[in-house]
Design a protein around this motif. Structure first.
Motif, short mmCIF file in Angstrom:
data_model
loop_
_atom_site.label_atom_id
_atom_site.label_comp_id
_atom_site.label_asym_id
_atom_site.label_seq_id
_atom_site.Cartn_x
_atom_site.Cartn_y
_atom_site.Cartn_z
N ALA A 1 4.07 12.96 -2.23
CA ALA A 1 3.28 11.84 -1.74
C ALA A 1 4.11 10.59 -1.49
O ALA A 1 3.64 9.65 -0.84
N GLN A 2 5.31 10.55 -2.00
CA GLN A 2 6.12 9.35 -1.86
C GLN A 2 6.43 9.05 -0.39
O GLN A 2 6.80 9.94 0.36
N GLY A 3 6.27 7.79 -0.03
CA GLY A 3 6.46 7.38 1.36
C GLY A 3 5.15 7.21 2.09
O GLY A 3 5.08 6.50 3.11
N ALA A 4 4.10 7.85 1.57
CA ALA A 4 2.78 7.74 2.19
C ALA A 4 2.20 6.35 1.91
O ALA A 4 2.65 5.63 1.03
N PHE A 5 1.17 6.00 2.67
CA PHE A 5 0.45 4.76 2.45
C PHE A 5 -0.96 5.09 2.00
O PHE A 5 -1.55 6.07 2.46
N ALA A 6 -1.48 4.27 1.12
CA ALA A 6 -2.88 4.40 0.71
C ALA A 6 -3.72 3.51 1.59
O ALA A 6 -3.22 2.56 2.20
N TYR A 7 -5.01 3.80 1.66
CA TYR A 7 -5.91 2.93 2.41
C TYR A 7 -5.98 1.58 1.71
O TYR A 7 -5.79 0.53 2.32
N GLN A 8 -6.23 1.61 0.40
CA GLN A 8 -6.19 0.43 -0.46
C GLN A 8 -6.27 0.92 -1.90
O GLN A 8 -6.65 2.07 -2.15
N ASP B 1 11.72 -3.58 0.97
CA ASP B 1 10.97 -4.70 1.52
C ASP B 1 11.23 -4.83 3.01
O ASP B 1 10.89 -5.83 3.62
N ASP B 2 11.84 -3.81 3.58
CA ASP B 2 12.11 -3.76 5.02
C ASP B 2 11.01 -2.93 5.68
O ASP B 2 10.90 -1.73 5.44
N PRO B 3 10.16 -3.54 6.52
CA PRO B 3 9.06 -2.80 7.14
C PRO B 3 9.51 -1.57 7.93
O PRO B 3 8.82 -0.54 7.91
N LYS B 4 10.64 -1.67 8.61
CA LYS B 4 11.10 -0.53 9.41
C LYS B 4 11.54 0.63 8.52
O LYS B 4 11.31 1.80 8.86
N GLN B 5 12.18 0.32 7.40
CA GLN B 5 12.54 1.39 6.47
C GLN B 5 11.30 2.00 5.85
O GLN B 5 11.22 3.22 5.64
N ALA B 6 10.32 1.16 5.57
CA ALA B 6 9.07 1.67 5.02
C ALA B 6 8.37 2.56 6.05
O ALA B 6 7.79 3.60 5.70
N ALA B 7 8.44 2.16 7.31
CA ALA B 7 7.85 2.96 8.38
C ALA B 7 8.56 4.31 8.48
O ALA B 7 7.93 5.35 8.70
N GLY B 8 9.87 4.30 8.30
CA GLY B 8 10.63 5.55 8.34
C GLY B 8 10.23 6.49 7.22
O GLY B 8 10.11 7.71 7.43
N ALA B 9 10.01 5.94 6.02
CA ALA B 9 9.57 6.76 4.90
C ALA B 9 8.17 7.30 5.14
O ALA B 9 7.86 8.45 4.81
N GLY B 10 7.32 6.47 5.76
CA GLY B 10 5.98 6.94 6.11
C GLY B 10 6.03 8.06 7.13
O GLY B 10 5.27 9.03 7.04
N PHE C 1 0.81 -1.22 0.00
CA PHE C 1 0.00 0.00 0.00
C PHE C 1 0.84 1.27 0.00
O PHE C 1 0.29 2.37 0.00
N GLN C 2 2.16 1.15 0.03
CA GLN C 2 3.01 2.34 0.11
C GLN C 2 3.29 2.93 -1.27
O GLN C 2 3.58 2.21 -2.22
N LEU C 3 3.22 4.23 -1.35
CA LEU C 3 3.51 4.94 -2.59
C LEU C 3 5.02 5.12 -2.70
O LEU C 3 5.64 5.69 -1.79
N THR C 4 5.59 4.61 -3.78
CA THR C 4 7.03 4.73 -3.99
C THR C 4 7.28 5.55 -5.24
O THR C 4 6.35 6.06 -5.87
N CYS C 5 8.53 5.64 -5.63
CA CYS C 5 8.89 6.50 -6.76
C CYS C 5 8.30 6.01 -8.08
O CYS C 5 8.12 6.78 -9.00
N GLY C 6 7.99 4.72 -8.14
CA GLY C 6 7.44 4.18 -9.38
C GLY C 6 5.93 4.08 -9.39
O GLY C 6 5.35 3.57 -10.34
N THR C 7 5.27 4.55 -8.32
CA THR C 7 3.82 4.44 -8.25
C THR C 7 3.17 5.37 -9.27
O THR C 7 3.51 6.54 -9.35
N LYS C 8 2.23 4.83 -10.03
CA LYS C 8 1.62 5.62 -11.11
C LYS C 8 0.39 6.38 -10.66
O LYS C 8 -0.22 6.07 -9.65
N GLY C 9 0.08 7.39 -11.45
CA GLY C 9 -1.18 8.10 -11.27
C GLY C 9 -1.26 8.95 -10.02
O GLY C 9 -2.36 9.20 -9.51
N ILE C 10 -0.14 9.42 -9.48
CA ILE C 10 -0.19 10.23 -8.25
C ILE C 10 -0.11 11.71 -8.60
O ILE C 10 0.70 12.12 -9.42
N LYS C 11 -0.93 12.47 -7.96
CA LYS C 11 -0.85 13.92 -8.09
C LYS C 11 0.18 14.42 -7.09
O LYS C 11 0.17 14.03 -5.92
N ASP C 12 1.10 15.27 -7.53
CA ASP C 12 2.19 15.75 -6.67
C ASP C 12 2.96 14.54 -6.12
O ASP C 12 3.08 14.33 -4.92
#
Length: 484
Positions: A234-241, A318-327, A219-230
């Motif tokens: 938004a990178q590092g954020a999580f989507a609901y689904q 794929d490291d949850p803690k690094q993902a949490a840090g980005a969030g 659910f995390q938005l990364t640099c390759g996530t498509k269709g994101i405004k700004d």
């Protein structure tokens, strides 16, 4: 000395005194002493019976009479949030060092269905759970697990609920708000917190080889996530689904929940050490022109290369803690832009309003990650604007969220600014069995909670009376034999 040890010592002392005083009385009047002992034992049995009476019976009667159960926190209709707000209140009380009233814990435990699940609320807890009338609720179950685990002495209920959660896990490793519904970041995050509170390792809870963290990171938005405004912001954020087109959109609530769960934590996090320096936030760093860093947004969800770390090419990890840090970095950046808080648009309105609840959740997540500076900035905003949040006056869930946020930063868990939140919480439900004071649990790890092994003080007193009476009768018998 911990409260439990102090209570036992006090009880033993009381029993010793009673033995010393009861013996001479019994020797003079053995029949009276025996009668007193029998009466005391009978009273004790009666008290035990009353104490063990199911709260569900009282709940059903009071609800039918138009009154709320006396063990429940909050005065509003509990139809949609009874278990949730009760769980939040118990967690906040535990975090503040208070011992919840037994009837408050009983009420929550009695809400559990035979299969281990919890619904949002059951008016008649004695009735068999009917999925058609009271649907099992993943979120309510996960929070109830955390609350009962914190209260102690409810291991069987916690274990049963965890088994149910494992059975309800989706094939992608996550959970939705209801069994069988598509996984979402919030429910998956709460489930991770529940597993942690129950002593389980979320990484070992799998379905088709997928763990809860595999689902969460999808659910995390990364640099390759498509269709994101700004996209950059938004990178590092999580989507609901994902939406129907499999696109992700940043969600403040989901990001706060996922940033906490990525650390493997539940809502009741360990408070920040006052001597610990604030950890810097680390946003995703996207390579320009590199693989997975498609600036035109053509990459698609999950196409950024994994395993590179939070600041590696593609920005995915794929490291949850690094993902949490980005969030956490996304949370900090968004909160700072808004002056320390989130905004939301309520249904039926086009105007943005401060989002107090999710701001408090973000404080907990930031504090859990060690980001003291950012967490304190938003906590200060909450303190300065506390009187503007109507729910913070009498809603137990809202009050509890603020108490947990204050505690997470290493502050006083009973207060926010000059406002005593514990007093406010106590006004919404049963008074705690023990308030935080000089008897607060010590650092030995003994929480002072009743885990089912503690012997009540009255039991020692009854034993003391019985022993004293026994000695009295024995002495009286000896004197009679000596007179023959």
């Amino acid at each position: 000395m911990s409260p439990r040890r102090r209570h036992c010592a006090t009880a033993l002392a009381a029993a010793t005194v009673l033995c010393a005083t009861a013996a001479p009385v019994a020797s003079a009047q053995p029949s009276t002493a025996a009668a007193s002992t029998t009466s005391a034992s009978s009273s004790a049995a009666s008290a035990t019976s009353i104490a063990s009476t199911s709260t569900s019976a009282r709940s059903a009667k009071s609800t039918k009479a138009g009154k709320l159960p006396d063990g429940l926190y909050g005065k509003a209709d509990p139809k949609y949030d009874g278990v949730w707000r009760q769980s939040m209140a118990l967690l906040a009380l535990d975090g503040a060092g208070a011992v919840p009233a037994k009837k408050a814990v009983d009420w929550l435990a009695d809400q559990q269905c035979d299969d281990g699940s919890f619904a949002a609320y059951r008016a008649d807890a004695k009735a068999t759970c009917d999925p058609k009338k009271t649907s099992p609720d993943i979120n309510a179950t996960t929070l109830a697990v955390q609350a009962l685990a914190a209260a102690g002495g409810r291991g069987a209920a916690v274990g049963k609920a965890v088994d149910w959660l494992k059975a309800a896990q989706n094939k992608d490793g996550g959970w939705g708000y209801a069994p069988g519904s598509p996984s979402d970041a919030n429910s998956t995050s709460l489930a991770i917190g529940a597993l942690h509170a129950a002593g389980e390792n979320p990484k070992r809870i799998t379905t088709d080889g997928e763990t809860p963290f595999d689902a969460l990171l999808s659910f995390q938005l990364t640099c390759g996530t498509k269709g994101i405004k700004d996209a950059q912001g938004a990178q590092g954020a999580f989507a609901y689904q994902p939406d129907k087109k499999d696109r992700l959109a940043p969600n403040d609530d989901a990001t706060a929940a996922a940033s906490l769960a990525g650390l493997g934590d539940g809502i009741l996090v360990k408070p920040l050490d006052k001597d610990r320096k604030s950890a810097p936030v680390t946003p995703l760093k996207c390579a320009t022109g590199g693989e997975g860093a498609d600036e035109k947004g053509e990459g698609g969800k999950g196409e950024a290369s994994k395993g590179e770390g939070a600041d590696g090419e593609g920005g995915a990890t794929d490291d949850p803690k690094q993902a949490a840090g980005a969030g956490a970095a996304y949370l900090a950046s968004t909160l700072k832009k808004n002056g320390g808080h989130f905004n939301t648009v309520l249904p039926g309105s086009k105007k943005e309003q401060p989002d107090y609840a999710n701001t408090a959740d973000a404080v907990v997540a930031l504090a859990a990650g060690g980001h003291r500076t950012e967490a304190n900035a938003s906590l200060k905003w909450l303190a300065d604007n506390l009187d503007k949040w109507d729910k913070a006056k009498s809603d137990p869930a809202a009050i509890s969220s603020l108490m947990l946020a204050s505690r997470a930063t290493g502050g006083d868990p009973t207060k926010l600014g000059s406002t005593n939140l514990l007093t406010r919480l106590n006004k919404t439900g049963p008074a705690p069995a023990q308030m935080p004071d000089s008897d607060r649990p010590d650092s030995s790890g003994d929480s002072g909670k009743d885990d089912g092994t503690t012997i009540p003080v009255w039991a020692f007193i009854i034993v003391g009376l019985a022993v004293g009476a026994g000695f009295g009768i024995l002495l009286s018998g000896r004197r009679k034999r000596q007179q023959l």
